[in-house]
Scaffold this motif. Structure first.
Motif, PDB file in Angstrom:
ATOM      1  N   GLY A 162       0.796  -1.223   0.000  1.00 10.15           N
ATOM      2  CA  GLY A 162       0.000   0.000   0.000  1.00 10.15           C
ATOM      3  C   GLY A 162       0.829   1.275   0.000  1.00 10.15           C
ATOM      4  O   GLY A 162       0.259   2.370  -0.018  1.00 10.15           O
ATOM      5  N   ILE A 163       2.160   1.169   0.050  1.00  7.16           N
ATOM      6  CA  ILE A 163       3.031   2.352   0.031  1.00  7.16           C
ATOM      7  C   ILE A 163       3.356   2.718  -1.417  1.00  7.16           C
ATOM      8  O   ILE A 163       3.884   1.885  -2.159  1.00  7.16           O
ATOM      9  N   PRO A 164       3.051   3.931  -1.860  1.00  3.71           N
ATOM     10  CA  PRO A 164       3.331   4.322  -3.249  1.00  3.71           C
ATOM     11  C   PRO A 164       4.827   4.241  -3.575  1.00  3.71           C
ATOM     12  O   PRO A 164       5.659   4.741  -2.811  1.00  3.71           O
ATOM     13  N   TYR A 165       5.138   3.640  -4.699  1.00  4.69           N
ATOM     14  CA  TYR A 165       6.544   3.490  -5.098  1.00  4.69           C
ATOM     15  C   TYR A 165       7.160   4.833  -5.471  1.00  4.69           C
ATOM     16  O   TYR A 165       8.386   4.993  -5.463  1.00  4.69           O
ATOM     17  N   GLU A 166       6.306   5.826  -5.782  1.00  3.32           N
ATOM     18  CA  GLU A 166       6.808   7.151  -6.159  1.00  3.32           C
ATOM     19  C   GLU A 166       7.621   7.786  -5.032  1.00  3.32           C
ATOM     20  O   GLU A 166       8.552   8.575  -5.295  1.00  3.32           O
ATOM     21  N   LEU A 167       7.293   7.467  -3.773  1.00  2.00           N
ATOM     22  CA  LEU A 167       8.065   8.002  -2.659  1.00  2.00           C
ATOM     23  C   LEU A 167       9.506   7.522  -2.704  1.00  2.00           C
ATOM     24  O   LEU A 167      10.448   8.291  -2.452  1.00  2.00           O
ATOM     25  N   GLU A 168       9.684   6.255  -3.057  1.00  3.25           N
ATOM     26  CA  GLU A 168      11.030   5.712  -3.148  1.00  3.25           C
ATOM     27  C   GLU A 168      11.757   6.257  -4.379  1.00  3.25           C
ATOM     28  O   GLU A 168      12.969   6.516  -4.329  1.00  3.25           O
ATOM     29  N   GLU A 169      11.045   6.423  -5.473  1.00  2.00           N
ATOM     30  CA  GLU A 169      11.669   6.978  -6.670  1.00  2.00           C
ATOM     31  C   GLU A 169      12.200   8.376  -6.408  1.00  2.00           C
ATOM     32  O   GLU A 169      13.267   8.757  -6.907  1.00  2.00           O
ATOM     33  N   SER A 170      11.457   9.164  -5.622  1.00  5.48           N
ATOM     34  CA  SER A 170      11.922  10.508  -5.279  1.00  5.48           C
ATOM     35  C   SER A 170      13.233  10.451  -4.504  1.00  5.48           C
ATOM     36  O   SER A 170      14.139  11.271  -4.713  1.00  5.48           O
ATOM     37  N   ALA A 171      13.336   9.477  -3.584  1.00  6.73           N
ATOM     38  CA  ALA A 171      14.573   9.321  -2.815  1.00  6.73           C
ATOM     39  C   ALA A 171      15.723   8.877  -3.717  1.00  6.73           C
ATOM     40  O   ALA A 171      16.863   9.330  -3.558  1.00  6.73           O
ATOM     41  N   PHE A 172      15.434   7.988  -4.688  1.00  7.04           N
ATOM     42  CA  PHE A 172      16.479   7.540  -5.609  1.00  7.04           C
ATOM     43  C   PHE A 172      17.005   8.700  -6.447  1.00  7.04           C
ATOM     44  O   PHE A 172      18.212   8.800  -6.719  1.00  7.04           O
ATOM     45  N   LEU A 179      19.076   0.666   0.356  1.00  6.02           N
ATOM     46  CA  LEU A 179      19.052   0.360   1.789  1.00  6.02           C
ATOM     47  C   LEU A 179      18.677   1.598   2.601  1.00  6.02           C
ATOM     48  O   LEU A 179      17.842   1.522   3.526  1.00  6.02           O
ATOM     49  N   ARG A 180      19.268   2.739   2.267  1.00  4.70           N
ATOM     50  CA  ARG A 180      18.955   3.970   2.996  1.00  4.70           C
ATOM     51  C   ARG A 180      17.496   4.376   2.764  1.00  4.70           C
ATOM     52  O   ARG A 180      16.827   4.863   3.682  1.00  4.70           O
ATOM     53  N   THR A 181      17.005   4.173   1.560  1.00  7.39           N
ATOM     54  CA  THR A 181      15.608   4.494   1.265  1.00  7.39           C
ATOM     55  C   THR A 181      14.669   3.644   2.097  1.00  7.39           C
ATOM     56  O   THR A 181      13.650   4.129   2.603  1.00  7.39           O
ATOM     57  N   PHE A 182      15.024   2.386   2.242  1.00 10.49           N
ATOM     58  CA  PHE A 182      14.173   1.504   3.039  1.00 10.49           C
ATOM     59  C   PHE A 182      14.080   1.988   4.482  1.00 10.49           C
ATOM     60  O   PHE A 182      12.983   2.083   5.054  1.00 10.49           O
ATOM     61  N   PHE A 183      15.214   2.301   5.094  1.00  9.12           N
ATOM     62  CA  PHE A 183      15.220   2.686   6.503  1.00  9.12           C
ATOM     63  C   PHE A 183      14.740   4.119   6.722  1.00  9.12           C
ATOM     64  O   PHE A 183      14.201   4.429   7.788  1.00  9.12           O
ATOM     65  N   SER A 184      14.931   4.995   5.736  1.00 13.90           N
ATOM     66  CA  SER A 184      14.572   6.404   5.915  1.00 13.90           C
ATOM     67  C   SER A 184      13.170   6.734   5.434  1.00 13.90           C
ATOM     68  O   SER A 184      12.525   7.650   5.960  1.00 13.90           O
ATOM     69  N   VAL A 185      12.684   6.009   4.419  1.00 12.87           N
ATOM     70  CA  VAL A 185      11.392   6.335   3.819  1.00 12.87           C
ATOM     71  C   VAL A 185      10.329   5.279   4.126  1.00 12.87           C
ATOM     72  O   VAL A 185       9.233   5.595   4.596  1.00 12.87           O
ATOM     73  N   VAL A 186      10.651   4.019   3.865  1.00 11.65           N
ATOM     74  CA  VAL A 186       9.661   2.948   3.966  1.00 11.65           C
ATOM     75  C   VAL A 186       9.402   2.571   5.425  1.00 11.65           C
ATOM     76  O   VAL A 186       8.242   2.495   5.855  1.00 11.65           O
ATOM     77  N   LEU A 187      10.450   2.326   6.195  1.00 12.17           N
ATOM     78  CA  LEU A 187      10.275   1.827   7.559  1.00 12.17           C
ATOM     79  C   LEU A 187       9.478   2.774   8.457  1.00 12.17           C
ATOM     80  O   LEU A 187       8.620   2.309   9.222  1.00 12.17           O
ATOM     81  N   PRO A 188       9.706   4.112   8.406  1.00 13.40           N
ATOM     82  CA  PRO A 188       8.867   5.000   9.228  1.00 13.40           C
ATOM     83  C   PRO A 188       7.377   4.919   8.899  1.00 13.40           C
ATOM     84  O   PRO A 188       6.536   5.113   9.787  1.00 13.40           O
ATOM     85  N   LEU A 189       7.032   4.600   7.648  1.00 11.95           N
ATOM     86  CA  LEU A 189       5.629   4.473   7.272  1.00 11.95           C
ATOM     87  C   LEU A 189       5.009   3.176   7.799  1.00 11.95           C
ATOM     88  O   LEU A 189       3.793   3.024   7.799  1.00 11.95           O
ATOM     89  N   LEU A 190       5.860   2.261   8.239  1.00 10.02           N
ATOM     90  CA  LEU A 190       5.385   0.973   8.745  1.00 10.02           C
ATOM     91  C   LEU A 190       5.244   0.960  10.269  1.00 10.02           C
ATOM     92  O   LEU A 190       5.099  -0.105  10.866  1.00 10.02           O
ATOM     93  N   LYS A 191       5.257   2.144  10.886  1.00 13.61           N
ATOM     94  CA  LYS A 191       5.226   2.216  12.347  1.00 13.61           C
ATOM     95  C   LYS A 191       4.029   1.487  12.964  1.00 13.61           C
ATOM     96  O   LYS A 191       4.201   0.740  13.942  1.00 13.61           O
ATOM     97  N   PRO A 192       2.800   1.654  12.453  1.00 16.90           N
ATOM     98  CA  PRO A 192       1.669   0.948  13.095  1.00 16.90           C
ATOM     99  C   PRO A 192       1.826  -0.572  13.112  1.00 16.90           C
ATOM    100  O   PRO A 192       1.623  -1.209  14.150  1.00 16.90           O
ATOM    101  N   VAL A 193       2.187  -1.155  11.975  1.00 15.85           N
ATOM    102  CA  VAL A 193       2.351  -2.615  11.937  1.00 15.85           C
ATOM    103  C   VAL A 193       3.600  -3.027  12.702  1.00 15.85           C
ATOM    104  O   VAL A 193       3.645  -4.102  13.309  1.00 15.85           O
ATOM    105  N   PHE A 194       4.601  -2.168  12.712  1.00 13.94           N
ATOM    106  CA  PHE A 194       5.820  -2.421  13.478  1.00 13.94           C
ATOM    107  C   PHE A 194       5.487  -2.583  14.959  1.00 13.94           C
ATOM    108  O   PHE A 194       5.920  -3.547  15.610  1.00 13.94           O
TER     109      PHE A 194
END
Length: 274
Positions: A162-172, A179-194
């Motif tokens: 459910g996370i838009p891939y465009e957010l990661e493309e912007s980081a790229f 790896l940095r994109t995962f920890f800086s962009v994706v992982l914070p969005l996963l806080k509730p399930v985390f």
């Protein structure tokens, strides 16, 4: 309107009765933890005559509570951390890389969730016993990783989709690595399930008795659930300090839940929407 109010009140009464049914065993343990074992046998449903903490002092000493607490804390903290990090990274890999191997591995993980632990426990103990790997915290952590990651991957997989891939493309575009994109962009969005997985895994590992009892054999390695066995003898059970020990074992998990309950509800709600 009156019918709606009546229906609402009936639902409220039913919910309170259900809450009471769930709380009754816990309340009985609390009440009986202040009695003697003889008073417990005479009437386990009665209130304690006096509030004394002798059972808690006895349980603290007989269980070797500090040693068990430290062992439980180390095993739970490390196991939960590696389960959640590995699950999040594996779920991300399965979502973002559409390899046929990933689809096959994801199916294997889902299939492994349907396999009961009781089917595997005897072969596992025989295998690790023959390699002289029992009575070792690392062996127990490795087993928890294997049993905990499939459910974690399944949960993270649905959220990451459910996370838009465009957010990661912007980081790229900004020069960020995968790896940095995962920890800086994706992982914070996963806080509730985390947080939801954090609480579920803490409850599972902190309260687990069967797997540690098969792996941890010496007294200095025992976790808190294993330490409560000190009140069992060959012919009797000292119930009063046992119940005090159970309350002392439950308290850390209750504290964690009270601090994180808002995030847990948010994670369950978002999971249902996704």
């Amino acid at each position: 309107m009156n019918a709606q109010r009546l229906s609402s009140r009936v639902k409220s009464v039913l919910l309170y009765l259900l809450l009471l049914a769930f709380l009754t065993p816990f309340l009985l343990i609390v009440m009986n933890s202040f009695k003697t074992t003889q008073q417990f046998f005479e009437n386990p449903l009665s209130l304690p005559a006096t509030i004394k903490f002798d059972n808690y002092a006895s349980a603290f000493k007989d269980m070797d509570f500090l040693q068990g607490f430290v062992n439980s804390l180390i095993i739970t903290a490390i196991a939960v951390f590696i389960i959640i990090i590995f699950s999040a990274m594996t779920g991300y890999l399965f979502v973002r890389y559409k390899w046929k191997l990933n689809a096959f591995l994801f199916f294997l993980m889902l299939a492994s969730m349907a396999l009961p632990f009781q089917v595997l426990m005897i072969p596992l103990v025989m295998l690790y016993g023959n390699m002289d790997l029992l009575n070792n915290k690392m062996t127990l952590l490795f087993m928890y990783l294997g049993f905990g990651v499939p459910f974690g991957v399944f949960t993270f997989h649905g959220f990451i989709k459910g996370i838009p891939y465009e957010l990661e493309e912007s980081a790229f575009i900004e020069g960020s690595s995968r790896l940095r994109t995962f920890f800086s962009v994706v992982l914070p969005l996963l806080k509730p399930v985390f947080v939801t997985l954090l609480v579920l895994d803490v409850l599972w590992i902190w309260n687990d008795y069967l797997l540690p009892s098969l792996v941890l054999l010496s007294s200095d390695q025992k976790t808190l659930p294993l330490s409560t066995y000190a009140f069992f003898s060959s012919y009797s059970v000292d119930y009063a300090p046992l119940m005090a020990g159970l309350i002392m074992t439950i308290i850390p998990v209750l504290v964690i839940y009270l601090f994180l309950q808002k995030q847990i509800i948010q994670g369950i709600t978002e999971g249902a929407l996704k």
